[in-house]
Write a protein that holds these residues in place. Structure first.
Motif, PDB file in Angstrom:
ATOM      1  N   GLU A 111      16.891  47.842  42.826  1.00  0.00           N
ATOM      2  CA  GLU A 111      18.493  47.489  43.393  1.00  0.00           C
ATOM      3  C   GLU A 111      19.219  47.267  42.403  1.00  0.00           C
ATOM      4  N   ARG A 112      19.204  47.540  41.436  1.00  0.00           N
ATOM      5  CA  ARG A 112      20.215  47.597  39.885  1.00  0.00           C
ATOM      6  C   ARG A 112      21.479  48.934  40.547  1.00  0.00           C
ATOM      7  N   LEU A 113      20.588  49.580  40.165  1.00  0.00           N
ATOM      8  CA  LEU A 113      21.195  50.749  40.454  1.00  0.00           C
ATOM      9  C   LEU A 113      21.235  51.073  42.299  1.00  0.00           C
ATOM     10  N   ARG A 114      21.247  51.172  42.880  1.00  0.00           N
ATOM     11  CA  ARG A 114      21.186  50.814  44.246  1.00  0.00           C
ATOM     12  C   ARG A 114      22.755  50.546  44.305  1.00  0.00           C
ATOM     13  N   GLU A 157      19.927  54.757  32.030  1.00  0.00           N
ATOM     14  CA  GLU A 157      19.659  54.525  30.566  1.00  0.00           C
ATOM     15  C   GLU A 157      18.077  53.401  30.902  1.00  0.00           C
ATOM     16  N   ARG A 158      19.147  52.445  31.212  1.00  0.00           N
ATOM     17  CA  ARG A 158      17.920  50.754  30.963  1.00  0.00           C
ATOM     18  C   ARG A 158      16.712  51.073  32.026  1.00  0.00           C
ATOM     19  N   THR A 159      17.026  51.760  33.375  1.00  0.00           N
ATOM     20  CA  THR A 159      15.865  51.236  34.351  1.00  0.00           C
ATOM     21  C   THR A 159      14.674  52.544  33.728  1.00  0.00           C
ATOM     22  N   LEU A 160      14.940  53.045  33.568  1.00  0.00           N
ATOM     23  CA  LEU A 160      14.434  54.937  33.307  1.00  0.00           C
ATOM     24  C   LEU A 160      13.565  54.564  31.632  1.00  0.00           C
ATOM     25  N   ARG A 161      14.174  53.360  31.057  1.00  0.00           N
ATOM     26  CA  ARG A 161      13.510  53.131  29.742  1.00  0.00           C
ATOM     27  C   ARG A 161      12.196  52.047  29.629  1.00  0.00           C
ATOM     28  N   LEU A 162      13.072  51.169  30.840  1.00  0.00           N
ATOM     29  CA  LEU A 162      11.898  50.367  31.339  1.00  0.00           C
ATOM     30  C   LEU A 162      10.728  50.433  31.742  1.00  0.00           C
ATOM     31  N   LEU A 163      10.930  51.594  32.883  1.00  0.00           N
ATOM     32  CA  LEU A 163      10.385  51.320  33.744  1.00  0.00           C
ATOM     33  C   LEU A 163       8.608  52.625  33.242  1.00  0.00           C
TER      34      LEU A 163
END
Length: 192
Positions: free
Chosen positions: A129-132, A89-95
């Motif tokens: 990288e965090r998601l990975r 969720e955080r990744t998609l919000r940022l990207l």
């Protein structure tokens, strides 16, 4: 004897904040091609000469601003195992929301450009990288299938996000959770 601590000049900090805020707003609104010294000067009210003292050109400006944004958006501590839904969720919000769709357009339309290199280095790769790492921890803990191709999952998540955005104009607040639930169900380790 106490050491004198050098504190930054508040005027310089304020100027840097104005430059960063204006550049990020331009990036969100129109993508990286909108981030120029002239446009940042106009949007921030900071003289072009002050910006040129900090950055030699628009590419350096974009890189400096994105380095700052990446540091601000980095979590204070790593996510715990089992928390990859929150990281998603955080990744998609940022990207997609914080950086704006102009970033995605630039990455897809000019993948070999210096601008795309900067965006990948400072925005996309740190988030991915965090998601990975979280997905790998889920595999190691036996919660996701041992033969999971983490790279394909990451491509699926980002590709489906851009596809959903193209079809509907926004992801919606429940979309990351839906993706997480779907992927977890499909990718779950099979237990006898």
């Amino acid at each position: 004897m106490t050491e004198d601590v050098q504190r930054p000049d508040p005027r310089t900090v304020s100027t840097d904040q104005k430059i960063t805020a204006a550049a990020l707003a331009l990036l969100r609104e129109g993508g990286p091609q909108r981030v120029s010294i002239e446009a940042v000067s106009a949007a921030s009210g900071v003289a072009k000469t002050s910006i040129y003292r900090r950055y030699a050109n628009s590419i350096e400006l974009l890189e400096g601003v994105l380095e700052h944004a990446a540091a601000v958006h980095a979590p204070e501590q790593p996510e715990a195992a089992g928390d990859w839904g929150q990281a998603l969720e955080r990744t998609l919000r940022l990207l997609l929301r914080d950086m704006g769709t102009g970033v995605a357009v630039a990455l897809l339309s000019e993948p070999a450009s210096e601008t795309s290199r900067i965006l990948r280095a400072h925005v996309v790769r740190p988030q991915v990288e965090r998601l990975r790492a979280l997905l790998a921890a889920e595999v190691a803990a036996g919660r996701l299938a041992a033969d999971l191709d983490v790279e394909v999952v990451l491509d699926f998540v980002l590709g489906s996000a851009y596809s959903h955005l193209a079809r509907y104009g926004e992801l919606g607040p429940d979309w990351p959770g839906r993706v997480h639930r779907t992927l977890t169900g499909v990718l779950r380790a099979h237990r006898p």
